[in-house]
Motif scaffolding. Structure first.
Motif, PDB file in Angstrom:
ATOM      1  N   TRP A  23     -12.486  11.370   2.165  1.00  0.00           N
ATOM      2  CA  TRP A  23     -11.722  10.196   1.761  1.00  0.00           C
ATOM      3  C   TRP A  23     -11.748   9.128   2.862  1.00  0.00           C
ATOM      4  O   TRP A  23     -11.841   7.939   2.573  1.00  0.00           O
ATOM      5  CB  TRP A  23     -10.287  10.582   1.433  1.00  0.00           C
ATOM      6  N   ALA A  24     -11.650   9.546   4.114  1.00  0.00           N
ATOM      7  CA  ALA A  24     -11.676   8.577   5.212  1.00  0.00           C
ATOM      8  C   ALA A  24     -13.030   7.881   5.303  1.00  0.00           C
ATOM      9  O   ALA A  24     -13.109   6.663   5.519  1.00  0.00           O
ATOM     10  CB  ALA A  24     -11.356   9.277   6.526  1.00  0.00           C
ATOM     11  N   ASP A  25     -14.107   8.645   5.128  1.00  0.00           N
ATOM     12  CA  ASP A  25     -15.443   8.079   5.242  1.00  0.00           C
ATOM     13  C   ASP A  25     -15.807   7.192   4.055  1.00  0.00           C
ATOM     14  O   ASP A  25     -16.714   6.358   4.153  1.00  0.00           O
ATOM     15  CB  ASP A  25     -16.480   9.197   5.369  1.00  0.00           C
ATOM     16  N   ARG A  29     -14.520   3.061  -1.287  1.00  0.00           N
ATOM     17  CA  ARG A  29     -14.911   3.521  -2.627  1.00  0.00           C
ATOM     18  C   ARG A  29     -13.731   4.152  -3.358  1.00  0.00           C
ATOM     19  O   ARG A  29     -13.514   3.888  -4.541  1.00  0.00           O
ATOM     20  CB  ARG A  29     -16.067   4.515  -2.508  1.00  0.00           C
ATOM     21  N   TRP A  30     -12.954   4.973  -2.668  1.00  0.00           N
ATOM     22  CA  TRP A  30     -11.776   5.573  -3.301  1.00  0.00           C
ATOM     23  C   TRP A  30     -10.744   4.509  -3.654  1.00  0.00           C
ATOM     24  O   TRP A  30     -10.114   4.556  -4.718  1.00  0.00           O
ATOM     25  CB  TRP A  30     -11.170   6.638  -2.389  1.00  0.00           C
ATOM     26  N   ASP A  31     -10.554   3.538  -2.769  1.00  0.00           N
ATOM     27  CA  ASP A  31      -9.595   2.465  -3.067  1.00  0.00           C
ATOM     28  C   ASP A  31     -10.034   1.662  -4.285  1.00  0.00           C
ATOM     29  O   ASP A  31      -9.194   1.240  -5.095  1.00  0.00           O
ATOM     30  CB  ASP A  31      -9.432   1.541  -1.858  1.00  0.00           C
ATOM     31  N   ALA A  32     -11.331   1.440  -4.424  1.00  0.00           N
ATOM     32  CA  ALA A  32     -11.827   0.719  -5.590  1.00  0.00           C
ATOM     33  C   ALA A  32     -11.606   1.525  -6.866  1.00  0.00           C
ATOM     34  O   ALA A  32     -11.312   0.965  -7.929  1.00  0.00           O
ATOM     35  CB  ALA A  32     -13.307   0.402  -5.413  1.00  0.00           C
ATOM     36  N   ALA A  33     -11.732   2.852  -6.753  1.00  0.00           N
ATOM     37  CA  ALA A  33     -11.568   3.702  -7.933  1.00  0.00           C
ATOM     38  C   ALA A  33     -10.130   3.705  -8.431  1.00  0.00           C
ATOM     39  O   ALA A  33      -9.871   3.588  -9.633  1.00  0.00           O
ATOM     40  CB  ALA A  33     -12.020   5.126  -7.613  1.00  0.00           C
ATOM     41  N   GLY A  59      -2.459   8.090   2.722  1.00  0.00           N
ATOM     42  CA  GLY A  59      -3.907   8.205   2.842  1.00  0.00           C
ATOM     43  C   GLY A  59      -4.484   7.233   3.845  1.00  0.00           C
ATOM     44  O   GLY A  59      -4.015   7.137   4.984  1.00  0.00           O
ATOM     45  N   THR A  60      -5.490   6.481   3.433  1.00  0.00           N
ATOM     46  CA  THR A  60      -6.137   5.528   4.335  1.00  0.00           C
ATOM     47  C   THR A  60      -5.413   4.191   4.380  1.00  0.00           C
ATOM     48  O   THR A  60      -5.900   3.236   4.976  1.00  0.00           O
ATOM     49  CB  THR A  60      -7.611   5.314   3.942  1.00  0.00           C
ATOM     50  N   GLY A  61      -4.244   4.113   3.745  1.00  0.00           N
ATOM     51  CA  GLY A  61      -3.304   3.040   4.037  1.00  0.00           C
ATOM     52  C   GLY A  61      -3.409   1.754   3.238  1.00  0.00           C
ATOM     53  O   GLY A  61      -2.745   0.776   3.589  1.00  0.00           O
ATOM     54  N   GLN A  62      -4.197   1.727   2.152  1.00  0.00           N
ATOM     55  CA  GLN A  62      -4.298   0.469   1.419  1.00  0.00           C
ATOM     56  C   GLN A  62      -2.944   0.020   0.878  1.00  0.00           C
ATOM     57  O   GLN A  62      -2.559  -1.149   1.024  1.00  0.00           O
ATOM     58  CB  GLN A  62      -5.303   0.583   0.260  1.00  0.00           C
ATOM     59  N   LEU A  79      -0.368  13.793   5.512  1.00  0.00           N
ATOM     60  CA  LEU A  79      -0.757  15.013   6.201  1.00  0.00           C
ATOM     61  C   LEU A  79      -2.071  14.879   6.962  1.00  0.00           C
ATOM     62  O   LEU A  79      -2.337  15.633   7.898  1.00  0.00           O
ATOM     63  CB  LEU A  79      -0.918  16.156   5.178  1.00  0.00           C
ATOM     64  N   SER A  80      -2.901  13.910   6.568  1.00  0.00           N
ATOM     65  CA  SER A  80      -4.298  13.880   6.988  1.00  0.00           C
ATOM     66  C   SER A  80      -4.541  13.033   8.225  1.00  0.00           C
ATOM     67  O   SER A  80      -4.432  11.803   8.194  1.00  0.00           O
ATOM     68  CB  SER A  80      -5.157  13.346   5.833  1.00  0.00           C
ATOM     69  N   ALA A  81      -4.927  13.674   9.323  1.00  0.00           N
ATOM     70  CA  ALA A  81      -5.256  12.944  10.550  1.00  0.00           C
ATOM     71  C   ALA A  81      -6.473  12.033  10.371  1.00  0.00           C
ATOM     72  O   ALA A  81      -6.446  10.877  10.805  1.00  0.00           O
ATOM     73  CB  ALA A  81      -5.475  13.917  11.704  1.00  0.00           C
ATOM     74  N   PRO A  82      -7.567  12.493   9.742  1.00  0.00           N
ATOM     75  CA  PRO A  82      -8.721  11.587   9.603  1.00  0.00           C
ATOM     76  C   PRO A  82      -8.419  10.378   8.724  1.00  0.00           C
ATOM     77  O   PRO A  82      -8.888   9.268   9.012  1.00  0.00           O
ATOM     78  CB  PRO A  82      -9.808  12.470   8.983  1.00  0.00           C
ATOM     79  N   MET A  83      -7.623  10.541   7.691  1.00  0.00           N
ATOM     80  CA  MET A  83      -7.289   9.409   6.832  1.00  0.00           C
ATOM     81  C   MET A  83      -6.368   8.433   7.561  1.00  0.00           C
ATOM     82  O   MET A  83      -6.500   7.210   7.437  1.00  0.00           O
ATOM     83  CB  MET A  83      -6.661   9.893   5.536  1.00  0.00           C
ATOM     84  N   LEU A  84      -5.448   8.952   8.350  1.00  0.00           N
ATOM     85  CA  LEU A  84      -4.558   8.085   9.115  1.00  0.00           C
ATOM     86  C   LEU A  84      -5.314   7.326  10.202  1.00  0.00           C
ATOM     87  O   LEU A  84      -4.986   6.171  10.496  1.00  0.00           O
ATOM     88  CB  LEU A  84      -3.422   8.904   9.721  1.00  0.00           C
TER      89      LEU A  84
END
Length: 280
Positions: A23-25, A29-33, A59-62, A79-84
């Motif tokens: 999700w972080a990488d 794309r996920w935000d667009a979905a 998540g990635t904060g949008q 919960l997710s360090a990479p997403m944060l």
């Protein structure tokens, strides 16, 4: 740095492992979905520039960044360090200074009492091990009269973005989790359950409103199928499979997604519940 305990350990493992990195990488794309629900969610939150906002499972904060642009300050917890890490980097790139991100389990996180005016969540509140306990904790973080607004998927069979590729992958239609109230994507797909959980947690004025928005899943069927097979749950499902099996799965999912191809990409109608409630 204070490390707070977790109770949703299985989710923490997933979102700090491959799933979180995926999700972080692919945040854009996920935000667009799933971004089609942003406007209904934020409209229901009814944010104003003097408010403090809590974004659950940010998540990635949008959604946290969007809330920060409308409010005095926004804090996202996940919960997710990479997403944060991606969330913090994007906020910095965009020059958004009134936003903060905290790694933690919202079910038990020691939020400051009555610190927030509004709590929001975009599709991240279906995975609590104990949803009543989680929403009770979120309620404690809201000031009296504070507002909760979140979106979660309706029944899986109203969401072809899920059933079409999963049916192709499995060879049969997916079935609900057992038991029905187990944590999972569709654990709050039943409005009476939403009302029960929020009421038991102490919220008042619970409402659920159906919202249908477009979901763009990829440029074309082949692109969408490849992306689907790279997601965490599917990658786990295919773990150890030989190349022939993987190619057969890719072909089956690609075929299943072709009817959803449109000029703007592979597009579904995603059916969500928009839930709101107030803190007494």
């Amino acid at each position: 740095m204070t490390i707070h305990p977790l109770v949703n350990t299985e989710q923490a493992e997933a979102w700090n492992g491959y799933e979180g990195h995926h999700w972080a990488d692919h945040a854009d794309r996920w935000d667009a979905a799933v971004g089609g629900v942003n406007n209904p969610l934020l409209a229901a939150a009814a944010l104003s520039e003097d408010q403090q906002v809590l974004d659950i499972g940010c998540g990635t904060g949008q959604t946290t960044r969007l809330a920060a642009r409308r409010a005095r300050r926004a804090m996202g917890i996940d919960l997710s360090a990479p997403m944060l890490a991606r969330a913090r980097a994007t906020a910095t790139e965009q020059g958004i200074g009134n936003v903060q991100f905290q790694q933690g389990d919202a079910q038990i996180h020691p939020f400051d009492e009555a610190a927030y005016d509004v709590a929001i969540s975009r599709g991240a509140i279906m995975f609590f091990a104990d949803p009543v306990a989680a929403f009770t904790n979120i309620l404690r973080a809201l000031r009296p009269g504070g507002r909760l607004a979140f979106v979660c998927p309706q029944d899986m069979h109203r969401n072809d973005w899920f059933t079409a590729p999963v049916t192709a992958l499995l060879g049969h239609p997916p079935t609900p989790s057992d038991p029905d109230d187990a944590p999972g994507m569709f654990s709050l797909a039943d409005p009476p359950r939403i009302h029960h959980v929020l009421s038991q947690a102490g919220f008042h004025d619970v409402t659920t409103t159906p919202v249908t928005v477009p979901m763009i899943y990829g440029r074309d069927a082949a692109d969408a199928a490849t992306f689907f097979l790279s997601s965490g749950p599917v990658r786990h499902q295919l773990h150890g499979a030989d190349r022939t099996t993987v190619n057969q799965a890719l072909d089956a999912v690609t075929t299943a997604l072709r009817p959803y191809e449109h000029p703007d990409g592979v597009r579904f109608s995603a059916a969500w519940w928009l839930a709101t409630a107030t803190c007494p």
